[in-house]
Design a protein around this motif. Structure first.
Motif: not given
Length: 309
Positions: A172, A176, A210, A277, A301, A304
């Motif tokens: 994680e 990030d 993203d 991921v 993820r 979010k």
């Protein structure tokens, strides 16, 4: 789940159906510090002790449903014993991990196929993974259970939250860092049409992590092929960056067949895998097609991104 106690893991499986796969699950749970519990019930064992089973599920920290090539032995309630236990665990809001084998449905009676599909559908609102061989199962178990059974993993690359002394799992932390990067450049080509002619136009697009992950990840709660992953990204580029291509050709009127550079797509996939991921969950026996799915870190993820604070 307390870091000072060993989590109890209830393994729901039909011994006659799961065979050596059950040993794989138990071994991984033990290796990761959990306490596996399995009743090992078959119709030849005697009377099924439902009060004992339900009481044990109540006490468990994690519920693993292992489904092999069949629906499992049928109980007097006309559903399989494992189906009954899975329904109960879901009603108790247990953390359920479903490990579903890609069974050969064409060799099964139609009624059993319908029952097995119903059991699969029951688990699809939570974490579920498909597997083909015990080698797949071993890899999937380690990847899925690693974060759930060892949330206290630490290393030089982990970081602490600002308001409490809790370690972030290594994958994680890497994710990030990766997603904090400004952008990732990828090359695409697209066919631009003008005055009856067609030109293939190359473009380099800077995507944020993203955005790249979101457009691929929304379809990856279930296993998908690399072709589908690539197609989702190409469709997004064709829709959102249409003008970037068409402005290269005077009087252009259409864009089609946007394609992603293969090497850069493979690099993008490798980055996402390295961040923990996405993961490879199956490969066709021919070896021509691989299937990928979100990990637990990837699902967190994605949530979010879909539901920002």
């Amino acid at each position: 789940m307390s870091q000072n106690t060993q989590p109890m893991v209830y393994i729901c499986a039909d011994p006659d159906d799961s065979g050596e796969s059950l040993y794989t699950i138990i071994k991984v749970v033990l290796q990761l510090g959990g306490i596996p519990v399995h009743l090992n019930f078959t119709p030849n064992s005697g009377d099924y002790d439902w009060p004992l089973a339900s009481k044990t599920i109540d006490k468990s920290d994690l519920f693993i449903l292992l489904v092999g090539d069949s629906y499992g032995a049928i109980s007097p309630t006309s559903e399989s014993y494992i189906h009954r236990e899975a329904v109960y665990a879901k009603s108790k809001n247990k953390n359920i991990i479903a490990l579903l084998k890609n069974a050969e449905l064409k060799e099964m009676p139609s009624q059993d196929v319908q029952r097995l599909r119903a059991l699969h559908r029951l688990t699809m609102s939570g974490t579920f993974k498909y597997w083909n061989h015990k080698e797949d199962l071993l890899l999937i178990c380690r990847q899925v259970l690693r974060d759930l059974l060892k949330p206290q993993i630490s290393s030089d690359k982990t970081k602490l939250t600002s308001d409490r002394d809790v370690h972030i799992p290594l994958h994680e932390a890497i994710a990030d860092t990766l997603f904090d990067m400004q952008s990732y450049e990828m090359r695409f080509t697209g066919k631009v049409f003008a005055h009856g002619n067609c030109q293939e136009i190359p473009r380099t697009i800077s995507l944020t992590w993203d955005m790249a992950f979101l457009n691929i990840g929304v379809m990856m709660t279930a296993p998908v092929s690399e072709d589908r992953m690539r197609s989702a990204l190409e469709s997004f580029i064709e829709d959102q960056y249409r003008d970037d291509f068409m402005n290269e050709v005077p009087d252009s009127h259409a864009l089609s067949n946007v394609r992603c550079n293969d090497m850069e797509f493979q690099r993008l996939k490798a980055f996402l895998k390295g961040a923990g991921v996405i993961e490879n969950v199956a490969t066709e026996s021919s070896g021509l097609r691989s299937y990928w799915q979100l990990t637990q870190v990837g699902e967190n993820r994605l949530q979010k991104l879909l539901i920002p604070n």
